[in-house]
Design an enzyme around this catalytic site. Structure first.
Site, short mmCIF file in Angstrom:
data_model
loop_
_atom_site.label_atom_id
_atom_site.label_comp_id
_atom_site.label_asym_id
_atom_site.label_seq_id
_atom_site.Cartn_x
_atom_site.Cartn_y
_atom_site.Cartn_z
N GLU A 1 -1.34 9.00 -10.72
CA GLU A 1 -0.54 8.48 -9.60
C GLU A 1 0.93 8.31 -9.97
O GLU A 1 1.82 8.54 -9.15
CB GLU A 1 -1.11 7.14 -9.11
CG GLU A 1 -2.35 7.28 -8.23
CD GLU A 1 -3.63 7.51 -9.01
OE1 GLU A 1 -3.59 7.41 -10.26
OE2 GLU A 1 -4.66 7.80 -8.38
N HIS B 1 -10.94 -0.97 -3.37
CA HIS B 1 -10.71 0.25 -2.59
C HIS B 1 -10.52 -0.10 -1.11
O HIS B 1 -10.80 0.72 -0.24
CB HIS B 1 -11.87 1.23 -2.73
CG HIS B 1 -11.91 1.93 -4.05
ND1 HIS B 1 -12.20 1.30 -5.23
CD2 HIS B 1 -11.68 3.23 -4.39
CE1 HIS B 1 -12.18 2.16 -6.23
NE2 HIS B 1 -11.85 3.35 -5.74
#
Lengths: 331, 333
Positions: free
Chosen positions: A60, A129
């Site tokens: 990321e 999440h």
């Protein structure tokens, strides 16, 4: 006219902008050949080629850093950070590089970069999440945060985000991907930073964003049957915030409720309340917010359902504040 | 102006390699840093500052291998990177003094300087930031079909940052035209690098299949030769290159560091390998210049920096409201 699904709206916006401007590129984890874990971006690589739409490693920080460097060098990158929770891994590049470059360089180069990310709870993904990363980013000058609630807005706002010269965080609520709604006009591009009054009413103003707008609208329908007429404002962009639309509404209804999916402490709802309190205190009879608790998001379905704002909890909160009683209440 | 428009505005004054050019550029950096040190002690340079003294051969040798239109990113120890790229010493000094005439109008300061017209993508105050920026610049060069390279300068301590592992892999799998220049000055801030680093830094790049080379970072000609190879590799589309320069800083990590962690005798030993002295001796040996000519060169550079300092001290500060109003009206989020 055929209805447009939210995920297709996102894909169509990417498709049209990739076709319109060769500087636009799109990359992320599993977005190109696999078409994205939420099945949003299928077919884009076939249509626009692997030089412009490509898969990356699970990195990321590198994805965000590469997007930043590319954005100051003639490209207009759109990246996908698969889950909003993973944005924290990319924080240095987004917060310290992309958001500040226009300023520290004395406007030598802008950073036309869009970060798409799937956010929000309700999908049983658990504490890491399901988060709403807005509070992390709302305090970073130089970033915009877009948070659509409908397929039409998703498309028109994503197109606007891609054409914007600032870095834009574009949040896609996971529970909205399958939502169908009316498509906008062909080629429609929305203006960032503008809220919509999506239901007019006179008794109170309820402000929300993303999935929360749908919960609020459902609550407003229920409240209407009980004689309470709620106005509903869909913020659409969380930074910059369209204070004027909220203020204009509150000056008419004299009550403000803000519904935020996210922890109470540090959330954007508090900022809306503060803005309205500062600028329209004399118009206010009441102002409050409904948020999640200051706790991580639970996994188990009954726990998660109870944790999140819902049409029912919004209706109940309105009754509590208006000192009214729900119809059919045994209380 | 958008990034798209900016990329065409490229007029980098790159370092020449012939004659005394490399020595002159290294002298410029050394005298500039000496002046920054003095101005810091006088309270004219604010916050903190990290000097490049001792490491000049790195930036100068690498930047001499670049072409106009190539780009580079530096670190918080970035004055040398900027000057080696051709950034105007006046604009840089004015920036360090927080003046309106600074290259970023006093907004950036020592650690965040940007000068795209001279190919400086930026100096990045967070360790590893230069690697990320350059990975993206190289991505843009490649995807736009432009035969430029992008160079990231960073210290050896960066090899323990996530940026290092993520971006080197990213650049290698995409075969990006990036050159990663690891300036190994032996100390990660105040800590000897070997105390906090497992294995070998170059081996980390080799494990990814990245082209690597290590050169004597106290010798500008050696750096230039290694950098030329590295740049050629990247420019040819062969993927990124990793160049380690073995160097040394003659000053503390930052303003508050007396350097007490240095090994006994190490500083004296490395000062005998001062890159300015090494290059000077080579030029005399080769008959390129004689003692008096080089003395004259040193005097000229010293006078130029004196003038830079004088002008910087006389330059105006930004006005407190106009400076930020300009930003707010610029369309920023």
């Amino acid at each position: 006219m055929a209805e447009l699904e939210f995920r297709d709206a996102v894909r169509d916006a990417l498709d049209e902008e990739l076709a319109r401007d060769e500087a636009v590129v799109f990359f992320g984890e599993d977005v190109a050949r696999p078409g994205g874990v939420f099945a949003v971006t299928g077919g884009l690589q076939e249509r626009h080629g692997s030089m412009r739409v490509f898969d990356t490693p699970i990195s990321e920080l590198a994805i965000a850093g590469a997007a930043f460097g590319a954005a100051i060098s003639g490209l207009r990158p759109v990246i996908e950070i698969m889950f909003g929770d993973f944005l924290f891994l990319a924080m240095d590049s987004l917060a310290n590089q992309a958001a500040k470059y226009w300023f520290v360089s004395r406007e030598q180069a802008s950073v036309p970069l869009v970060v798409r990310s799937a956010v929000g709870a309700g999908g049983r993904f658990g504490a890491i999440h399901s988060q709403m990363p807005v509070p992390w980013f709302q305090g970073i000058p130089g970033l915009k945060i877009v948070a659509p609630s409908t397929p039409r807005d998703a498309k028109a706002l994503l197109k606007a985000a891609i054409r914007d010269e600032n870095p834009v965080l574009f949040l896609e609520h996971k529970r909205l991907y399958a939502l169908k709604g009316e498509p906008g006009d062909d080629g429609e591009v929305a203006q960032l930073g503008r809220a919509n009054v999506v239901r007019t009413g006179s008794d109170l103003t309820i402000v929300s964003a993303m999935k929360g707008v749908h919960d609020v609208l459902a609550a407003a329908e229920q409240l209407a049957t009980e004689g309470i007429d709620a106005e509903v404002v869909d913020l659409r962009t969380l930074r910059p915030l369209d204070r004027d639309t909220v203020l204009e509404s509150v000056r008419r209804t004299n009550r403000l409720m803000v519904v935020e999916e996210g922890p109470r402490t540090g959330g954007w709802a508090g900022g809306v309340l503060a803005d309205v309190t500062e600028d329209a205190l004399e118009y206010l009879d009441d102002a409050w917010r409904l948020t999640t608790a200051d706790a991580p998001i639970p996994y188990s379905p009954p726990l998660e359902d109870a944790f999140l704002p819902s049409a029912e909890s919004i209706v109940a909160s309105v009754h509590e504040h208006l000192n009214t009683r729900p119809v059919n209440s045994s209380a | 102006m958008s990034g798209t428009d900016r990329i065409v505005a490229e007029a980098a004054e790159l370092v020449r390699t012939e004659g005394t050019a490399l020595l002159e550029r290294m002298l410029l950096i050394r005298r500039f840093e000496d002046a920054v040190q003095r101005l810091f002690q006088r309270g004219e340079v604010h916050g903190t500052t990290h000097l490049y003294s001792g490491q000049e051969a790195g930036a100068v040798g690498v930047c001499a291998a670049l072409r106009p239109g190539d780009r580079a990113a530096g670190t918080y120890r970035g004055h040398g990177h900027a000057l080696a790229l051709g950034v105007d010493p006046q604009g840089l000094m004015d920036e360090l003094l927080g003046r309106d005439t600074g290259v970023c109008g006093g907004r950036a300061g020592s650690m965040n300087v940007v000068d795209l017209e001279h190919g400086l993508v930026g100096c990045f105050g967070i360790v590893g930031g230069s690697i990320a920026a350059v990975t993206g610049v190289a991505l843009a060069f490649q995807r736009r079909g432009i035969e430029h390279v992008a160079v990231a300068f960073f210290g050896e301590g960066t090899s323990n940052q996530a940026y290092f592992a993520e971006c080197l892999n990213f650049a290698q799998v995409l075969r990006l035209p990036a050159v990663f220049v690891c300036e190994n000055n032996r100390y990660m801030e105040f800590t000897p690098i070997e105390e906090v680093t497992a294995g070998d830094i170059v081996a980390r790049a080799e494990a990814l299949g990245v082209w690597t080379r290590t050169v004597d970072g106290m010798d500008v000609q050696a750096v230039h030769a290694g950098a030329s190879e590295a740049v050629a590799h990247a420019r040819a589309g062969e993927g990124p290159a990793f160049l380690q320069t073995l160097t040394y800083r003659f000053v503390g990590h930052s303003r508050s560091d007396p350097g007490a962690y240095r090994k006994p005798g190490e500083l004296d030993e490395m000062r005998r390998r001062d890159p300015l002295a090494v290059e000077r001796a080579r030029l005399i040996e080769a008959g390129t210049a004689d003692e008096s000519e080089l003395d004259e060169l040193e005097g000229r550079v010293a006078r130029r920096i004196d003038e830079v300092v004088e002008r910087a001290l006389a330059a105006p500060f930004p006005s407190a409201d106009a400076g930020m109003r300009e930003y707010k009206e610029s369309g920023a989020a």
